[in-house]
Structure formats: structure tokens, C-alpha cells
Design an enzyme around this catalytic site. Sequence first.
Site, PDB file in Angstrom:
ATOM      1  N   ASP A  42       0.853  -1.180   0.000  1.00  0.00           N
ATOM      2  CA  ASP A  42       0.000   0.000   0.000  1.00  0.00           C
ATOM      3  C   ASP A  42       0.894   1.237   0.000  1.00  0.00           C
ATOM      4  OD1 ASP A  42      -2.231   1.657   0.231  1.00  0.00           O
ATOM      5  OD2 ASP A  42      -2.071   1.669   2.414  1.00  0.00           O
ATOM      6  N   GLU A  50      -6.119  14.142   6.035  1.00  0.00           N
ATOM      7  CA  GLU A  50      -6.223  14.991   4.858  1.00  0.00           C
ATOM      8  C   GLU A  50      -7.376  15.978   5.008  1.00  0.00           C
ATOM      9  OE1 GLU A  50      -6.068  11.768   4.862  1.00  0.00           O
ATOM     10  OE2 GLU A  50      -4.420  11.069   3.592  1.00  0.00           O
ATOM     11  N   PHE A  83     -17.449   9.968   2.561  1.00  0.00           N
ATOM     12  CA  PHE A  83     -16.574   9.415   1.517  1.00  0.00           C
ATOM     13  C   PHE A  83     -16.707   7.897   1.498  1.00  0.00           C
ATOM     14  CE2 PHE A  83     -12.635   7.377   0.258  1.00  0.00           C
ATOM     15  CZ  PHE A  83     -12.351   8.016  -0.936  1.00  0.00           C
ATOM     16  N   ARG A 123     -15.748   7.840  -4.172  1.00  0.00           N
ATOM     17  CA  ARG A 123     -14.452   8.519  -4.110  1.00  0.00           C
ATOM     18  C   ARG A 123     -14.599  10.030  -3.977  1.00  0.00           C
ATOM     19  NH1 ARG A 123     -10.942   7.370  -8.785  1.00  0.00           N
ATOM     20  NH2 ARG A 123      -9.227   7.852  -7.363  1.00  0.00           N
ATOM     21  N   LYS A 181     -16.174  17.231  -2.949  1.00  0.00           N
ATOM     22  CA  LYS A 181     -14.703  17.254  -3.002  1.00  0.00           C
ATOM     23  C   LYS A 181     -14.229  15.821  -3.125  1.00  0.00           C
ATOM     24  CE  LYS A 181     -12.406  16.867   0.581  1.00  0.00           C
ATOM     25  NZ  LYS A 181     -11.978  16.962   1.984  1.00  0.00           N
TER      26      LYS A 181
END
Length: 304
Positions: free
Chosen positions: A105, A146, A176, A181, A194
Site C-alpha cells: 500500500d 487529509e 466518503f 471517491r 470534493k
Amino acid sequence: MINLVEGAARQKTPNEIALNILLASLTIVFLLAVATLPPFAAHAGTHLTMVVLVALLVCLIPTTIGALLSAIGIAGMDRLVQRNVLAMSGRAVEAAGDVSTLLLDKTGTITLGNRRAAEFVPVRGTTRAEVADAAQLSSLADETPEGRSVVVLAKERYGLRERHRGELAGAEWIAFTAQTRMSGVDVDGRKIRKGAAGSVIAWVEERGGRVADDADEIASRISEAGGTPLLVAVEDAEGARILGVVHLKDVVKDGMRERFEELRRMGIRTVMITGDNPLTAKAIAQEAGVDDFLAEATPRTRWR
């Protein structure tokens, strides 16, 4: 839990299965050998007692080999621990010897995993303040690092007061998911989204909106630099449209290229898996030195 552990049936490793077959075969051979000794001894004029035959059989049966298997597995796990690798079972140790491809990952493994919003880039006809306001609203329900960094950047660089979900009466929050996505909020007659470039552009087009000509250009420029672009869009009385792009920065961990070189010398191929777009994934993959990458991956993605 103790009863479950005690009653669990551990699956044997390939080496254990092969060893059991070998031991069973040798045992049969030794039994036949010992059983044929008395006739040969009688023909030679020698008498073999039962005690002698049993003692010989006990000495011949290869029980020591089976006993060593556990010791070998423990020694292998100990060697892995010395190299900061935790092996949960002997089967895992044996499987490690057959590994030819290592899937990794990106976030938190190859990179530091602390992506932060670095900049709000507006499209033509939009101001940075508009992008910052919409990005902050769409990130209030996003508890990821984030998402929180977007709220902090809007507050520190553009002076926007940090709002809270409870202040926005009647707001509908869009969480989300790996399928959509993107995330956002419906509030005060506006729908703000967003997320990944492809998902947000598709959302705008589905509502008959316009996609700014430079939106894809800005996203591509950020991606080629190794960053992650998040498009911000809104639907209001003026229609659906792209407002701008949030630039997320990620940093590759030190020494990753050297580690991948060592794996390559061992004959192990490395593949980076990420949900980022192909341009961002390619830039990170080249910087880290992996052999290949899989971009825009979701839990349902199948890779060959």
C-alpha cells in the site's frame, strides 16, 4: 476464546505434509525389514529374541526427524524477528520462501502517510477564497488527516473561521466511500463535493454542468509533481461547476529505494497499490523505485 483456540484445527504446512508421508513410508519399510530378519536369522542358525527386534525397530523408526520440524520452524521465526519481521506461524515462514511479488500500500507504507493540504488552486473565473470556503465546508465531516488539514489550511491561510457540523442546521453530510471517491455537504441550497478528479468531473457532468478547461490541466500538473489533486465542485443557482483543486502533498519515506533494490536482487518484484490517479501513482512509484504500480484501486479492483 480459550475453547475456540483449543478446538481450532491448524492447517498443516506443505513441508509437514511431505514429512508425514516420508515418515509413514520409512516406517513401513523398517517394519518390513525387521519382520524379515527372524527367517534370515533362523536360516543362518541364529536366534533373535523379541527384545532385540523391538529395540532395533525403535532405533530405526525416524521419530527424531519429526521432532526436529518444530525446532526448525521456531529457528526460522526467530531469524525473522531479528530482522523486525513478525511471523505468526511456521506456515507463514515456509510461504515466505516462495514469495515472488510483494504488494505494498502506498499511504503509510511507502510514504509517510501524513498527506496535508498545501494549496488551493482556483480555475479561471473563481477566486481562492471561494475554493477555500467550499473545501472547508466539504471537509467538516471528514475526520481523516487529509480532511482536517484542509480545514486548518482554510483557517490559517485564508482567515476562515473553523466551523462545526452542529452550526449548519439542516445540512446533509455526504460521507466518503471507496465507490464514489468523494465527499461533501448539501447546505443552504448548495451541493458541494470534493474528491478524485474523475469522480467529481462525472458528478458535474451528470448535472449538466460545465467543467473548466483548466481543471484537468491543474490536476495533471499537481499529479506529475507527485501530489494528489482533489477537485472541489458546487451546484447552486448558477448550475454545477468546478471551483478549483486542493493540492495534497505526500512524502516518500527515506531509504525506500535502497530497500526495493535489495528486494529486486533477491528476485522479488514490488508493486505499489494506491487509490490515487495514474499520474500521481507514476510519480510516487518512480521516486520510490518500485517495479510497478496499480492506480485508482478500490476494494473491488481485480489485478492480474
